[in-house]
Design a protein around this motif. Structure first.
Motif, short mmCIF file in Angstrom:
data_model
loop_
_atom_site.label_atom_id
_atom_site.label_comp_id
_atom_site.label_asym_id
_atom_site.label_seq_id
_atom_site.Cartn_x
_atom_site.Cartn_y
_atom_site.Cartn_z
N ILE A 23 0.87 -1.22 -0.09
CA ILE A 23 -0.01 -0.09 -0.01
C ILE A 23 0.96 1.23 -0.12
N SER A 24 1.13 1.73 -1.05
CA SER A 24 2.15 2.69 -1.17
C SER A 24 1.77 4.04 -1.89
N ASP A 25 0.39 4.29 -2.44
CA ASP A 25 -0.04 5.52 -2.98
C ASP A 25 -1.31 5.56 -2.69
N ASP A 26 -2.15 6.69 -3.13
CA ASP A 26 -3.50 6.94 -2.80
C ASP A 26 -4.27 5.93 -3.50
N THR A 27 -4.05 5.36 -4.75
CA THR A 27 -4.98 4.43 -5.26
C THR A 27 -5.05 3.15 -4.23
N HIS A 28 -3.82 2.78 -3.81
CA HIS A 28 -3.56 1.62 -3.03
C HIS A 28 -4.51 1.67 -1.57
N HIS A 29 -4.32 2.72 -0.95
CA HIS A 29 -5.06 3.46 0.02
C HIS A 29 -6.51 3.22 -0.05
N SER A 30 -7.04 3.64 -1.19
CA SER A 30 -8.61 3.80 -1.55
C SER A 30 -8.81 2.26 -1.62
N LEU B 65 -7.87 -4.73 -8.06
CA LEU B 65 -6.27 -4.92 -7.54
C LEU B 65 -5.36 -5.58 -8.51
N VAL B 66 -6.09 -6.30 -9.24
CA VAL B 66 -5.26 -6.85 -10.33
C VAL B 66 -4.60 -5.74 -11.30
N ALA B 67 -5.45 -4.76 -11.52
CA ALA B 67 -4.86 -3.71 -12.50
C ALA B 67 -3.89 -2.84 -11.61
N ALA B 68 -4.19 -2.64 -10.31
CA ALA B 68 -3.27 -1.74 -9.50
C ALA B 68 -2.02 -2.52 -9.34
#
Length: 208
Positions: A55-62, A91-94
């Motif tokens: 969890i390293s950026d805003d997308t991951h936190h979301s 999640l796969v895309a992220a």
């Protein structure tokens, strides 16, 4: 100086993790783990054959905010419950990974005789209400064929939407998971089912 110290400290804080993957039936699972659980979560992912997303950026936190909290077991494995297919695809895309086992949707599965399950009588007519919509039971006595309800997948799995497909003896039902239509039907007693708000049932579409 104070600001620089704060930034430096924040930069050294370890990130949490998301574990995600598919089980042997290709059902998607995912959950989040705190930074302090990193080593144990990574070991669990290795044992369970799951992917790890830091969890390293805003997308991951979301994404993490929409996931259940994972739980680590003494066996070295972890509690990673079911998630919606849409969340899994995000999640796969992220993570920048190919989804090598894409979801298989059952389009227009025929309503046939239910599997034999202990001698109970069943009502094998097709599920669904007027216009193909699900029925919304007002209370537990109102649960019948075609209703969309909640059923527990297991002690550590959580509750998910299920469609009442058949009625059985002894006030039991056979149900189909709404999001995993290729899975075998499950049997639950009326008292083991949960009710959804009528608005949620009315807005749901079969096969969505």
């Amino acid at each position: 100086m104070t600001l620089n110290i704060a930034i430096s400290t924040a930069a050294t804080i370890p990130h949490g993790l998301i574990l995600f993957g598919r089980d042997e039936r290709q059902r998607p699972h995912a959950s989040r783990f705190a930074a302090g659980e990193r080593a144990e979560a990574e070991r669990a992912a290795g044992l369970m054959g799951m992917h790890v997303l830091e969890i390293s950026d805003d997308t991951h936190h979301s994404l993490a905010a929409g996931l259940p909290q994972g739980r680590l077991f003494g066996s070295g494995k972890a509690f990673v419950p079911f998630v919606k297919a849409e969340m899994f695809e995000r999640l796969v895309a992220a993570a920048g990974l190919p989804d090598v086992a894409p979801r298989v949707r059952a389009a227009g599965k025929a309503a046939s005789a239910p599997p034999a399950s202990g001698g109970g009588a069943s009502d094998a007519a097709g599920a669904g209400g007027p216009g193909g919509r699900f029925k919304a039971p007002a209370d537990w006595p109102g649960i019948e064929r075609g209703c969309l309800v909640l059923a527990c997948a297991g002690p550590l799995e959580g509750w998910f939407e299920a469609i009442v497909m058949y009625t059985k003896a002894d006030d039991a039902f056979e149900l189909q998971w709404r999001d995993w239509p290729d899975d075998p039907l499950i049997t639950r007693h009326r008292s083991e089912l949960g009710l959804l708000p009528p608005g949620a049932v009315q807005s749901a579409k079969p096969g969505a």
